[in-house]
Design a protein around this motif. Structure first.
Motif, PDB file in Angstrom:
ATOM      1  N   LYS A  72     126.221  87.631 -29.175  1.00 37.48           N
ATOM      2  CA  LYS A  72     125.360  86.920 -28.221  1.00 37.48           C
ATOM      3  C   LYS A  72     125.526  87.415 -26.780  1.00 37.48           C
ATOM      4  O   LYS A  72     125.377  86.672 -25.830  1.00 37.48           O
ATOM      5  N   ASN A  73     125.815  88.705 -26.643  1.00 38.10           N
ATOM      6  CA  ASN A  73     125.891  89.344 -25.335  1.00 38.10           C
ATOM      7  C   ASN A  73     124.568  90.096 -25.123  1.00 38.10           C
ATOM      8  O   ASN A  73     124.478  91.307 -25.281  1.00 38.10           O
ATOM      9  N   PHE A  74     123.527  89.341 -24.767  1.00 41.60           N
ATOM     10  CA  PHE A  74     122.178  89.876 -24.748  1.00 41.60           C
ATOM     11  C   PHE A  74     121.905  90.811 -23.574  1.00 41.60           C
ATOM     12  O   PHE A  74     121.046  91.685 -23.677  1.00 41.60           O
ATOM     13  N   ASP A  75     122.633  90.660 -22.484  1.00 43.28           N
ATOM     14  CA  ASP A  75     122.490  91.621 -21.382  1.00 43.28           C
ATOM     15  C   ASP A  75     122.901  93.014 -21.852  1.00 43.28           C
ATOM     16  O   ASP A  75     122.240  94.005 -21.564  1.00 43.28           O
ATOM     17  N   LYS A  76     124.000  93.079 -22.585  1.00 43.78           N
ATOM     18  CA  LYS A  76     124.506  94.361 -23.094  1.00 43.78           C
ATOM     19  C   LYS A  76     123.537  94.949 -24.120  1.00 43.78           C
ATOM     20  O   LYS A  76     123.311  96.160 -24.136  1.00 43.78           O
ATOM     21  N   VAL A  77     122.948  94.094 -24.949  1.00 39.76           N
ATOM     22  CA  VAL A  77     121.955  94.561 -25.930  1.00 39.76           C
ATOM     23  C   VAL A  77     120.808  95.244 -25.198  1.00 39.76           C
ATOM     24  O   VAL A  77     120.382  96.335 -25.578  1.00 39.76           O
ATOM     25  N   GLY A  78     120.313  94.602 -24.147  1.00 36.84           N
ATOM     26  CA  GLY A  78     119.212  95.177 -23.371  1.00 36.84           C
ATOM     27  C   GLY A  78     119.575  96.516 -22.764  1.00 36.84           C
ATOM     28  O   GLY A  78     118.773  97.459 -22.791  1.00 36.84           O
ATOM     29  N   GLN A  79     120.783  96.638 -22.232  1.00 33.76           N
ATOM     30  CA  GLN A  79     121.225  97.891 -21.622  1.00 33.76           C
ATOM     31  C   GLN A  79     121.296  99.013 -22.655  1.00 33.76           C
ATOM     32  O   GLN A  79     120.813 100.127 -22.414  1.00 33.76           O
ATOM     33  N   LEU A  80     121.905  98.725 -23.797  1.00 34.88           N
ATOM     34  CA  LEU A  80     122.067  99.750 -24.826  1.00 34.88           C
ATOM     35  C   LEU A  80     120.719 100.196 -25.394  1.00 34.88           C
ATOM     36  O   LEU A  80     120.481 101.391 -25.579  1.00 34.88           O
ATOM     37  N   CYS A  81     119.845  99.238 -25.644  1.00 31.43           N
ATOM     38  CA  CYS A  81     118.529  99.584 -26.193  1.00 31.43           C
ATOM     39  C   CYS A  81     117.674 100.311 -25.166  1.00 31.43           C
ATOM     40  O   CYS A  81     116.897 101.200 -25.522  1.00 31.43           O
ATOM     41  N   SER A  82     117.823  99.976 -23.912  1.00 31.27           N
ATOM     42  CA  SER A  82     117.107 100.707 -22.861  1.00 31.27           C
ATOM     43  C   SER A  82     117.571 102.156 -22.810  1.00 31.27           C
ATOM     44  O   SER A  82     116.754 103.064 -22.608  1.00 31.27           O
ATOM     45  N   ALA A  83     118.860 102.380 -22.990  1.00 26.13           N
ATOM     46  CA  ALA A  83     119.387 103.752 -23.016  1.00 26.13           C
ATOM     47  C   ALA A  83     118.779 104.527 -24.183  1.00 26.13           C
ATOM     48  O   ALA A  83     118.397 105.691 -24.033  1.00 26.13           O
ATOM     49  N   VAL A  84     118.663 103.881 -25.334  1.00 27.59           N
ATOM     50  CA  VAL A  84     118.057 104.536 -26.495  1.00 27.59           C
ATOM     51  C   VAL A  84     116.599 104.875 -26.194  1.00 27.59           C
ATOM     52  O   VAL A  84     116.125 105.968 -26.489  1.00 27.59           O
ATOM     53  N   LEU A  85     115.883 103.950 -25.577  1.00 32.00           N
ATOM     54  CA  LEU A  85     114.462 104.157 -25.292  1.00 32.00           C
ATOM     55  C   LEU A  85     114.220 105.202 -24.206  1.00 32.00           C
ATOM     56  O   LEU A  85     113.125 105.754 -24.123  1.00 32.00           O
ATOM     57  N   CYS A  86     115.229 105.496 -23.390  1.00 34.26           N
ATOM     58  CA  CYS A  86     115.106 106.609 -22.441  1.00 34.26           C
ATOM     59  C   CYS A  86     114.930 107.914 -23.201  1.00 34.26           C
ATOM     60  O   CYS A  86     114.207 108.805 -22.767  1.00 34.26           O
ATOM     61  N   TYR A  87     115.580 108.029 -24.326  1.00 36.50           N
ATOM     62  CA  TYR A  87     115.502 109.237 -25.137  1.00 36.50           C
ATOM     63  C   TYR A  87     114.350 109.187 -26.135  1.00 36.50           C
ATOM     64  O   TYR A  87     113.592 110.134 -26.280  1.00 36.50           O
ATOM     65  N   ASP A  88     114.237 108.093 -26.847  1.00 35.38           N
ATOM     66  CA  ASP A  88     113.273 108.001 -27.942  1.00 35.38           C
ATOM     67  C   ASP A  88     112.371 106.793 -27.735  1.00 35.38           C
ATOM     68  O   ASP A  88     112.724 105.676 -28.099  1.00 35.38           O
ATOM     69  N   THR A  89     111.215 107.015 -27.150  1.00 34.51           N
ATOM     70  CA  THR A  89     110.301 105.916 -26.841  1.00 34.51           C
ATOM     71  C   THR A  89     109.561 105.395 -28.064  1.00 34.51           C
ATOM     72  O   THR A  89     108.747 104.496 -27.944  1.00 34.51           O
ATOM     73  N   THR A  90     109.853 105.942 -29.234  1.00 30.92           N
ATOM     74  CA  THR A  90     109.231 105.448 -30.467  1.00 30.92           C
ATOM     75  C   THR A  90     110.237 104.727 -31.359  1.00 30.92           C
ATOM     76  O   THR A  90     109.944 104.442 -32.511  1.00 30.92           O
ATOM     77  N   ASN A  91     111.398 104.409 -30.852  1.00 32.62           N
ATOM     78  CA  ASN A  91     112.435 103.774 -31.663  1.00 32.62           C
ATOM     79  C   ASN A  91     112.171 102.267 -31.762  1.00 32.62           C
ATOM     80  O   ASN A  91     112.500 101.512 -30.846  1.00 32.62           O
ATOM     81  N   VAL A  92     111.593 101.853 -32.890  1.00 33.11           N
ATOM     82  CA  VAL A  92     111.207 100.449 -33.047  1.00 33.11           C
ATOM     83  C   VAL A  92     112.420  99.519 -33.153  1.00 33.11           C
ATOM     84  O   VAL A  92     112.338  98.360 -32.759  1.00 33.11           O
ATOM     85  N   LYS A  93     113.536 100.016 -33.651  1.00 38.51           N
ATOM     86  CA  LYS A  93     114.753  99.179 -33.697  1.00 38.51           C
ATOM     87  C   LYS A  93     115.189  98.805 -32.284  1.00 38.51           C
ATOM     88  O   LYS A  93     115.571  97.670 -32.027  1.00 38.51           O
ATOM     89  N   ALA A  94     115.152  99.769 -31.394  1.00 39.79           N
ATOM     90  CA  ALA A  94     115.553  99.497 -30.009  1.00 39.79           C
ATOM     91  C   ALA A  94     114.600  98.499 -29.368  1.00 39.79           C
ATOM     92  O   ALA A  94     115.028  97.578 -28.670  1.00 39.79           O
ATOM     93  N   TYR A  95     113.292  98.683 -29.595  1.00 42.70           N
ATOM     94  CA  TYR A  95     112.330  97.720 -29.053  1.00 42.70           C
ATOM     95  C   TYR A  95     112.600  96.326 -29.606  1.00 42.70           C
ATOM     96  O   TYR A  95     112.635  95.350 -28.865  1.00 42.70           O
ATOM     97  N   PHE A  96     112.799  96.225 -30.915  1.00 41.10           N
ATOM     98  CA  PHE A  96     112.972  94.906 -31.517  1.00 41.10           C
ATOM     99  C   PHE A  96     114.254  94.235 -31.043  1.00 41.10           C
ATOM    100  O   PHE A  96     114.261  93.044 -30.739  1.00 41.10           O
ATOM    101  N   ARG A  97     115.338  94.975 -30.960  1.00 44.36           N
ATOM    102  CA  ARG A  97     116.590  94.374 -30.480  1.00 44.36           C
ATOM    103  C   ARG A  97     116.457  93.952 -29.025  1.00 44.36           C
ATOM    104  O   ARG A  97     117.014  92.937 -28.604  1.00 44.36           O
ATOM    105  N   ARG A  98     115.724  94.712 -28.251  1.00 44.18           N
ATOM    106  CA  ARG A  98     115.500  94.333 -26.865  1.00 44.18           C
ATOM    107  C   ARG A  98     114.602  93.094 -26.784  1.00 44.18           C
ATOM    108  O   ARG A  98     114.766  92.268 -25.892  1.00 44.18           O
ATOM    109  N   VAL A  99     113.676  92.941 -27.728  1.00 38.34           N
ATOM    110  CA  VAL A  99     112.844  91.739 -27.811  1.00 38.34           C
ATOM    111  C   VAL A  99     113.731  90.527 -28.081  1.00 38.34           C
ATOM    112  O   VAL A  99     113.610  89.489 -27.417  1.00 38.34           O
ATOM    113  N   VAL A 100     114.623  90.647 -29.044  1.00 45.35           N
ATOM    114  CA  VAL A 100     115.544  89.551 -29.372  1.00 45.35           C
ATOM    115  C   VAL A 100     116.343  89.169 -28.138  1.00 45.35           C
ATOM    116  O   VAL A 100     116.492  87.982 -27.813  1.00 45.35           O
TER     117      VAL A 100
END
Length: 168
Positions: A48-76
């Motif tokens: 339940k550390n959602f700030d960290k989830v957002g940071q990590l998924c944003s880093a993934v999306l910097c590289y791969d803007t089609t990564n749906v897992k990163a988008y979904f985890r950032r949505v959560v």
């Protein structure tokens, strides 16, 4: 969960000291960094550390803007942080990439309910995101840039290049 979190964190720290000399190796290295960030993000969701989830998924999306897992985890994470407007934007991208995903559709109903939007308004908003040139092209940029860069051979890359590269 603490053990997984510790191991993924350690793996990312070790990865930061790896030297990659050839662009051909960059793809393998990048895939590993993306996987570690996504798995670490999943651990932080459970913690339940959602700030960290957002940071990590944003880093993934910097590289791969089609990564749906990163988008979904950032949505959560956005929903849990009471930021449904941000969640909607990520869901719009994820749905554009994978429109048949039932989990995305379910989460879209939850987010639009939080926003108080009618189904007609949601459909119009999703249509705009599909038609907007900048929004549409965003999800393909990372992959095209990666293909272009992988075409270059033999360039030496320095230590810790991956972090600078990941978000460049």
């Amino acid at each position: 969960m603490g053990l997984s979190l510790a191991k993924y964190s350690l793996a990312l720290k070790i990865l930061s000291f790896v030297m990659v000399y050839y662009y051909e190796d960059k793809s393998v290295f990048s895939s590993l960094a993306v996987s570690l960030n996504l798995n670490l993000g999943a651990c932080y969701v459970k913690e339940k550390n959602f700030d960290k989830v957002g940071q990590l998924c944003s880093a993934v999306l910097c590289y791969d803007t089609t990564n749906v897992k990163a988008y979904f985890r950032r949505v959560v994470a956005a929903v849990e942080l009471n930021k449904p407007d941000l969640a909607f934007m990520d869901l719009a991208q994820a749905i554009r990439i994978d429109s048949n995903n039932k989990e995305f559709q379910h989460k879209l109903k939850e987010v639009t309910s939080l926003l108080g939007w009618s189904p007609n308004f949601v459909n119009e908003a999703l249509a705009v995101t599909r038609e907007d040139e900048m929004f549409r092209d965003y999800a393909t940029f990372g992959k095209e840039e990666e293909k272009r860069k992988l075409g270059k051979k033999g360039k030496e890359m320095g230590r810790r290049w991956w972090w600078r590269w990941l978000c460049s």
